[in-house]
Scaffold this motif. Structure first.
Motif, PDB file in Angstrom:
ATOM      1  N   LEU A 243       0.856  -1.181   0.000  1.00 42.62           N
ATOM      2  CA  LEU A 243       0.000   0.000   0.000  1.00 42.62           C
ATOM      3  C   LEU A 243       0.888   1.226   0.000  1.00 42.62           C
ATOM      4  N   GLN A 271       0.387  -4.235   3.637  1.00 42.25           N
ATOM      5  CA  GLN A 271       1.420  -3.488   4.343  1.00 42.25           C
ATOM      6  C   GLN A 271       1.520  -2.091   3.743  1.00 42.25           C
ATOM      7  N   GLY A 272       1.201  -1.091   4.561  1.00 43.31           N
ATOM      8  CA  GLY A 272       1.434   0.284   4.152  1.00 43.31           C
ATOM      9  C   GLY A 272       2.899   0.646   4.365  1.00 43.31           C
ATOM     10  N   PHE A 273       3.451   1.470   3.503  1.00 42.34           N
ATOM     11  CA  PHE A 273       4.855   1.855   3.696  1.00 42.34           C
ATOM     12  C   PHE A 273       5.138   3.232   3.116  1.00 42.34           C
TER      13      PHE A 273
END
Lengths: 332, 332
Positions: A243, A271-273
């Motif tokens: 994400l 997974q946001g990053f």
């Protein structure tokens, strides 16, 4: 002779969409260079979606851009004066000097680059933050295996184009999502994706289904909104979603995830990053990306607007998808 | 003498909520035991939310429960007849023999257990699938560090209660979410959580905020729906969400994730999982959980309904939160 610098300041925060009067162009005299400082004539400014988040003062991962200061942003240029032992006049440098013609720096965050085999502007794109973003999300979160199907939204953009090309190099089926037939043609014909879905054609889910007959194993999200919902519905068991962008929500209109149970049913990883929090991977990623560009194995496209004064309009265009590939502002 | 077995079959699929006429109680003669087979008198049936998913024929991670067959489910009992070298009459065994008084097995999936220090029923709960589910989600996905705040929904349940107690043992602040003052009191006073939010009190987000003054670092999701939205809004940067249950959506009313951008803004990790796909961790988890129960370091509670015929109603109660701790059906 006193030189003049031209700068664009953020003077108000957007209420909804960004408007021209959020910005102001000012002329300021360039002061004398202090000890340890280096002065850079910026050649290109980078325009990136993350800037929209910084313009708001809502709680975020980063401090908001202060009002009445020069808009932040990545830049490449040439050293024109130096009191810093590491930089000499004529050096080409990449940094974050913001929306102005001249930047003055103490050298922190400024890196010399070699434009012999890689064009200077590429250090703001495919061999810069967008490229590393693509590299990280694909390799460290999606971790594709040959034969899997990888989908990326905003596929003709600076990040998306690299995601799909790296996925192809990894032996995957690469499917893009982009807006309009021109961008989709570019994604397939120039970038070499296996397919591209035109989300503006009004047939998003059926078209995505047709383009992903074996489902989706990895999804690199640059957009959010309805595109995310359509993609979620095609995810295979144990799929991974990196994400990276939620551009559709930046104007304060969140688009819900309508069927969250798919996250459990297909045991998905999301997974946001934020790439600036993963500085450890930059050297490896930049080495690989620079090598691929020099060998012409990585294609990219730029939309270049001319002159500092064009930056606000170009930025608004970027937020509404008018750019085609990496959006830059050429200053010289 | 021909013995009679009593069994509950699934005879129709629920349209929305589960109803009693989805099930049918039948009496069938017990046939002679074949070679290599073992016959078990079930003492307890386990009722678990995942069964609701199996009752539907929607696409899922598992095959749907076939119609007109014995309802699936975990069981503990005693071997009453054996043609299998690994099992002797009198052995206590845990398995998945379904909603019936007697199960006949070829031994696959049947495990001998020791009820000297751990009560037999606990092998369906805290030292069984729910306990391992808690252990995996907490240790392998959330990976808590001392001092962090861990939240779990359905905190008085078989899974949730173990999550919070293991989090406390790891030095974390453990906050539960449960329905009603009795469950919340149990979660704090008996299980030792630091706080518990009563989602039925009509003040979910403010109460959760008050109970998590430092935000939330790890969330173990058993419920979905509005509880997930409230929790997402409290997640700290780099938070981890183990997605184990979405009970609120099982009746076909999905509750959207209303603000998905938080996933990016806080760089969250979300991982859905199904514990039967992680069999490698079971021995380690069961060893640890069994040890903690034997040492009385892990508390748990059971809701026990009496007799096979009570299973459908007890199951419907489970899906609407009427149980208090692990829901079992006692057969003997």
């Amino acid at each position: 002779m006193t030189q003049t610098n031209r700068q664009i300041l953020l003077v108000s925060r957007p209420q909804g969409a960004v408007t021209p009067d959020n910005f102001k162009l000012v002329e300021t005299p360039l002061g004398a260079l202090g000890p340890g400082q280096v002065r850079v004539r910026n050649h290109y400014l980078s325009l990136d979606p993350y800037m929209r988040g910084r313009m708001s003062d809502a709680k975020s991962y980063a401090e908001p851009q202060p009002l009445n200061e020069v808009m932040i942003g990545g830049t490449v240029g040439e050293v024109v004066e130096s009191n810093h032992p590491a930089f000499a006049v004529g050096d080409k440098v990449v940094g974050a000097l913001g929306w102005q013609e001249y930047g003055t720096s103490d050298g922190v965050g400024l890196h010399k680059v070699d434009d012999t085999h890689v064009p200077l502007s590429a250090y703001l794109g495919v061999v810069g933050m967008p490229g590393v973003t693509a590299w990280y999300g694909l390799n460290k979160i999606i971790a594709p295996r040959a034969g899997q199907t990888i989908v990326v939204s905003a596929a003709s953009g600076a990040v998306g184009g690299v995601v799909g090309q790296l996925a192809k190099l990894a032996g995957c089926r690469a499917v893009g999502i982009a807006g309009g037939p021109d961008k989709c043609r570019y994604v397939v014909e120039t970038l070499g994706f296996d397919a591209c879905v035109d989300y503006k054609a009004g047939n998003l889910y059926p078209d995505l289904k047709a383009a992903t007959p074996d489902g989706i194993d990895g999804y690199f999200e640059n957009v959010g909104g309805e595109v995310l919902n359509a993609t979620l519905a095609r995810m295979n068991a144990f799929g991974r979603i990196a994400l990276c962008g939620m551009i559709a929500g930046y104007n304060g209109e969140p688009t819900p995830i309508t069927q969250p149970s798919i996250l459990l049913r297909s045991r998905l990883l999301v997974q946001g990053f934020i790439i600036l929090e993963h500085l450890d991977v930059w050297p490896e990623a930049l080495r690989e990306l620079g090598g691929l560009v020099a060998q012409k194995k990585l294609q990219y496209r730029e939309t270049i607007s001319q002159g500092l004064e064009s930056a606000p309009e170009a930025f608004m265009g970027l937020l509404t998808g008018k750019n085609f590939g990496k959006q830059l502002v050429k200053l010289i």
